[in-house]
Design a protein around this motif. Structure first.
Motif, mmCIF file in Angstrom:
data_model
loop_
_atom_site.group_PDB
_atom_site.id
_atom_site.type_symbol
_atom_site.label_atom_id
_atom_site.label_comp_id
_atom_site.label_asym_id
_atom_site.label_seq_id
_atom_site.Cartn_x
_atom_site.Cartn_y
_atom_site.Cartn_z
ATOM 1 N N THR A 72 40.852 32.427 -14.270
ATOM 2 C CA THR A 72 40.746 34.070 -14.119
ATOM 3 C C THR A 72 40.074 35.139 -15.177
ATOM 4 O O THR A 72 39.885 34.191 -16.476
ATOM 5 C CB THR A 72 41.840 34.193 -13.884
ATOM 6 N N ARG A 155 39.839 29.355 -6.192
ATOM 7 C CA ARG A 155 39.531 30.023 -8.014
ATOM 8 C C ARG A 155 38.129 31.259 -7.817
ATOM 9 O O ARG A 155 37.260 31.271 -7.410
ATOM 10 C CB ARG A 155 39.387 28.559 -8.435
ATOM 11 N N ASN A 238 44.917 25.346 -15.446
ATOM 12 C CA ASN A 238 46.168 26.219 -14.589
ATOM 13 C C ASN A 238 47.337 26.093 -14.884
ATOM 14 O O ASN A 238 47.816 25.490 -13.898
ATOM 15 C CB ASN A 238 45.757 27.068 -13.093
#
Length: 239
Positions: A72, A155, A238
């Motif tokens: 992210t 992702r 993650n």
């Protein structure tokens, strides 16, 4: 041949075929299939149709893409901070004056802006740099663009172009004052990857060979670059 000998021969033959089956099963289930699956998960199909080069604002070829991050935006900002790479200030009159003054006075400017390059029809989404001593003319820097499509695991995927500014001078094509990059962009790719690995926040690192078919060129400022053609891909943990 007696019936006993025939039965023994048949039993031995069954054992041989059973042994062969077990060996084949072991090779396929524990070696071949895991290897194939690992290669598939590292393939990153989103890169198949992606551009290979950035472009300048007037449409000329820019710097080559050479690194990708999976994660992210918040994760990228955090890992870059831990790796001691700083977000670049936006371009503007004030930042231009500051970098000009710091260049003359040889003062470090750890968040100096980078010129805009374009991918997917827009300028970079994120830009980071790492100063070299107190000389703002030299710095490591990287630009990232968020890929329009996620990877096969859903992702976020970011394409990056890392290069090293070795001096300030006049553009070979426009005459404007600009930073000039060192030609070995692979060295900068590997430098950034090393810094990211030192954070211990990567879950996987892989390399896509032959990402670039054209292994040398010049960017919009007329600077020569060359590469081994590989794209580095780093996946952020993650948690």
């Amino acid at each position: 041949m007696t019936s006993g000998e025939t039965k023994k021969k048949r039993t031995d033959l069954i054992r041989v075929w059973l042994a062969r089956f077990l060996v084949a099963y072991f090779l396929v289930a524990y070696i071949l299939l895991p290897f194939v699956w690992k290669q598939y998960t590292r393939r990153h199909p989103v890169l198949d149709e992606s551009p290979r080069l950035t472009t300048t604002g007037d449409g000329h070829a820019g710097d080559p893409l050479n690194i990708a991050l999976v994660g992210t935006e918040a994760e990228i900002k955090e890992i870059m901070k831990k790796a001691k790479w700083y977000p670049a200030d936006p371009l503007g009159f004030r930042s231009d004056l500051k970098i000009a003054a710091d260049t003359v006075l040889k003062r470090s400017y750890v968040e100096a802006p980078v010129s805009s390059l374009y991918l997917f029809g827009r300028k970079e989404d994120l830009a980071f740099e790492q100063p070299v001593g107190n000389d703002p003319r030299k710095r490591h820097h990287v630009r990232f663009w968020k890929n329009p499509e996620p990877d096969q695991q859903g992702r976020q995927f970011w394409l990056g172009s890392a290069s090293y500014d070795e001096r300030v001078g006049f553009s070979h094509t426009t005459g404007e004052i600009t930073h000039h990059i060192a030609p070995d962009v692979d060295k900068e790719r590997d430098h950034l990857l090393h810094d990211l690995q030192q954070t211990q926040d990567l879950s996987e690192v892989s390399t896509i060979p032959d990402f670039h078919k054209i292994l040398e060129g010049k960017n919009g400022g007329g600077d020569r670059w060359y590469t081994d053609g590989a794209m580095a891909v780093a996946v952020i943990k993650n948690d």
